[in-house]
Structures are given as C-alpha cells and as structure tokens.
Design an enzyme around this catalytic site. Structure first.
Site, PDB file in Angstrom:
ATOM      1  N   SER A 131      -6.497   5.029   5.106  1.00 54.32           N
ATOM      2  CA  SER A 131      -7.257   3.853   4.704  1.00 54.32           C
ATOM      3  C   SER A 131      -8.616   3.856   5.392  1.00 54.32           C
ATOM      4  CB  SER A 131      -6.500   2.577   5.068  1.00 54.32           C
ATOM      5  OG  SER A 131      -6.443   2.447   6.491  1.00 54.32           O
ATOM      6  N   ASP A 155      -7.421   6.276   0.983  1.00 57.09           N
ATOM      7  CA  ASP A 155      -6.618   5.242   0.339  1.00 57.09           C
ATOM      8  C   ASP A 155      -7.437   3.958   0.220  1.00 57.09           C
ATOM      9  OD1 ASP A 155      -4.321   4.118  -0.771  1.00 57.09           O
ATOM     10  OD2 ASP A 155      -3.526   3.488   1.176  1.00 57.09           O
ATOM     11  N   HIS A 156      -7.551   3.442  -0.970  1.00 59.85           N
ATOM     12  CA  HIS A 156      -8.284   2.204  -1.248  1.00 59.85           C
ATOM     13  C   HIS A 156      -9.732   2.254  -0.767  1.00 59.85           C
ATOM     14  CE1 HIS A 156      -5.042  -0.248  -2.900  1.00 59.85           C
ATOM     15  NE2 HIS A 156      -4.243   0.328  -2.013  1.00 59.85           N
ATOM     16  N   ASN A 209       3.594   3.202   4.000  1.00 57.59           N
ATOM     17  CA  ASN A 209       2.877   3.010   5.263  1.00 57.59           C
ATOM     18  C   ASN A 209       3.670   2.099   6.190  1.00 57.59           C
ATOM     19  OD1 ASN A 209       0.918   3.036   7.260  1.00 57.59           O
ATOM     20  ND2 ASN A 209      -0.324   1.465   6.299  1.00 57.59           N
ATOM     21  N   GLY A 266       2.669   0.042  -2.386  1.00 56.94           N
ATOM     22  CA  GLY A 266       3.610  -0.921  -1.831  1.00 56.94           C
ATOM     23  C   GLY A 266       5.049  -0.485  -1.938  1.00 56.94           C
ATOM     24  N   GLY A 267       5.331   0.790  -1.586  1.00 55.95           N
ATOM     25  CA  GLY A 267       6.684   1.304  -1.711  1.00 55.95           C
ATOM     26  C   GLY A 267       7.657   0.761  -0.679  1.00 55.95           C
ATOM     27  N   THR A 268       7.147   0.238   0.422  1.00 58.28           N
ATOM     28  CA  THR A 268       8.017  -0.284   1.477  1.00 58.28           C
ATOM     29  C   THR A 268       8.832  -1.480   0.984  1.00 58.28           C
ATOM     30  OG1 THR A 268       6.539   0.447   3.250  1.00 58.28           O
ATOM     31  CG2 THR A 268       8.056  -1.344   3.771  1.00 58.28           C
ATOM     32  N   HIS A 302       1.630  -4.855  -1.086  1.00 59.75           N
ATOM     33  CA  HIS A 302       1.523  -4.119   0.163  1.00 59.75           C
ATOM     34  C   HIS A 302       2.270  -4.866   1.273  1.00 59.75           C
ATOM     35  CE1 HIS A 302      -2.239  -2.645  -1.938  1.00 59.75           C
ATOM     36  NE2 HIS A 302      -1.602  -1.521  -1.646  1.00 59.75           N
TER      37      HIS A 302
END
Length: 281
Positions: A49, A84-85, A231, A208-210, A179
């Site tokens: 990021s 990232d972003h 992350n 936002g896989g967490t 996220h």
C-alpha cells in the site's frame, strides 16, 4: 523471478484457482511470505500500500528490499511487486519507476468518466514498460459496520465501459467485500460476479479477503475471482503470536526475537490460505 501478474492470473482464471496477494509491512513479513510460497512452489503477489511504502522508506527502498530478498533467498517462484490502491497517476508512476512490476490504480472514488481518464493514463505509461495494471470500479467498503455508507457495488455495464476504454489487465469490482475485519456476515454478490467474469476477458480480483468464510471464498473463485487480497489476516495471527511470546518472556527486548516470534503463525496461515485458494504454478 520478478514478473508482472498477467501470466499467473490468466492461468488462474483458466484453471479456476486464485493467486494470493499478501500485503507486506516490513522485511520480516516479506521474507516469511517469500520463503513459504517458494517452499509450496506457488506464485505470489506482494501487495504494498502507499502507507506501507512510506513506512518502509519509499518506493525505491521497497523495490530494492524485495529484489534483494528474492536473490539472497534463492526464490524460484514468480513474484510480483504490486502497488496496492495507488491513488494517483503520480503514485503509480513512482512505483513503476522504482521497479514495481505491477500497479493498482484506484480511481473508484471519482465518477466513471474520470476513473477511466486516470486509469488509462496509468495503463499507457505502465504497458510501455511491461507493467501490469489493476483497476477498481464501484467502491469497496472499510468495515462491515459502515458498508452501506462506504460501498457502492459495481455493475456489469460500468465494468465493461472501464475495460474497453482503458485496456486494464485485471479488475476489482466492488461486490460486497470490505477491508479489515467483518463484524457481520459478508454479503457478496456472486450472481453479478459470475456475470462479469463471463463477459470480461480479464481476471477479477477480490479485495477484503480476511474474514470471508471458506465456502464463500471457494464460491468466489468458482465465479471467476483469480486474485484474493490478504492483509489483516496475517497481521492478526502475527500479533496474537507476539502477544503470547511477550506474555511468556516479559524480559524480551531483542526486536529480532520479538518480531520473529510471529514467523511460524504467519507461515502456517499462508499454508492454509494457499491450500484454500488451490493456487498452482
């Protein structure tokens, strides 16, 4: 070897599996991820990021660190250094010029026509240099608590318009993910995800896989998701392990031992994630 993400993600799209993007936060984080993925013989995308880039000393420092670790550790898998972003053309340009092999331009906060203009400027600069580009349409939320206020789901029409006018290499359509930690049940729009995947020739990305349950991760992959960003998950397992270490050894002060006490937890979690994603070479 350092590569852009095009080949690995196109293989994932065809093979119905996902490439993990593990965001890095320091040298140790990067080393653990590279070692574990190399041991498992799977490609990896190292997400960085803008905030993490600044924390680690800047674009050149991050690029040099990753390149040095890849060489020193004898890493043989494909590795992508990915901004990232990225919030602007300038940010993406700085990353590319410093040696990042991929960038995400996130102009999703703008109206679609402005998103297209900024994204195309990044794509033109990146593609001339062999760098891959990810973009976003809609808006991915920050936490489940405020998802209704901060998320705007993507539509097929907007995805098609963005792709055809920019020639991006992958797309992150906002379809209900957020996220950070979820404080409710993740509500992903799998129907739209599947439709977008069938209409777009490029791989799709899930941010936002967490915290997304395993069955929903697998469903997303079956609906065309070819990269999933992780992350917070690794941060949490590392922090828990370090807390336990410091509780047991209250006199510990060597930063190498403190930080390193979370290594096993990170690597074990990476194993679980890669297995879940069914990642291949």
């Amino acid at each position: 070897m350092l590569v852009n993400f095009i080949e690995m993600m196109n293989k994932a799209k065809k093979g119905h599996y996902a490439i993990p993007q593990f965001n890095i936060n320091n040298l140790e984080w990067t080393k653990y991820i590279l070692e574990q993925c190399n041991e498992m013989k799977v490609p990896v995308i190292l997400g960085v990021s803008e905030g993490a880039t600044k924390y680690m000393g800047g674009y050149i420092a991050v690029s040099s660190m990753v390149r040095g670790l890849v060489e020193s550790l004898g890493i043989e898998i494909p590795v992508c250094i990915h901004l990232d972003h990225g919030t602007s053309f300038e940010s993406c340009k700085n990353a590319i010029d410093a040696g990042y092999t991929s960038v995400m331009i996130d102009a999703s906060k703008h109206e679609l026509h402005e998103n297209i203009r900024i994204t195309k400027e990044v794509v033109d600069y990146a593609h001339e240099r062999g760098i891959s580009v990810e973009a976003e349409v809609g808006h991915i939320g920050g936490t489940e608590d405020n998802i209704s206020a901060t998320s705007l789901n993507a539509t097929l029409e907007d995805c098609l318009v963005l792709y055809t006018n920019t020639n991006i290499d992958s797309l992150a359509p906002a379809l209900g993910s957020v996220h950070g930690f979820y404080k409710g049940e993740p509500n992903l729009d799998f129907e739209t995800m599947d439709i977008i995947n069938k209409k777009l020739p490029i791989p799709l990305v899930l941010h936002g896989g967490t915290g997304i349950p395993n069955d929903k991760i697998q469903k997303a992959i079956s609906c065309g998701i070819s990269k999933i960003n992780i992350n917070t998950d690794l941060q949490a397992v590392w922090a828990n392990a370090v807390r336990e270490f410091l509780k047991e050894d209250t006199k510990a002060y060597d930063p190498r031992k403190v930080i390193g006490s979370g290594e096993k937890a990170i690597k074990n979690r990476i194993k679980e994630i890669v297995t879940l994603f069914k990642t291949k070479m």
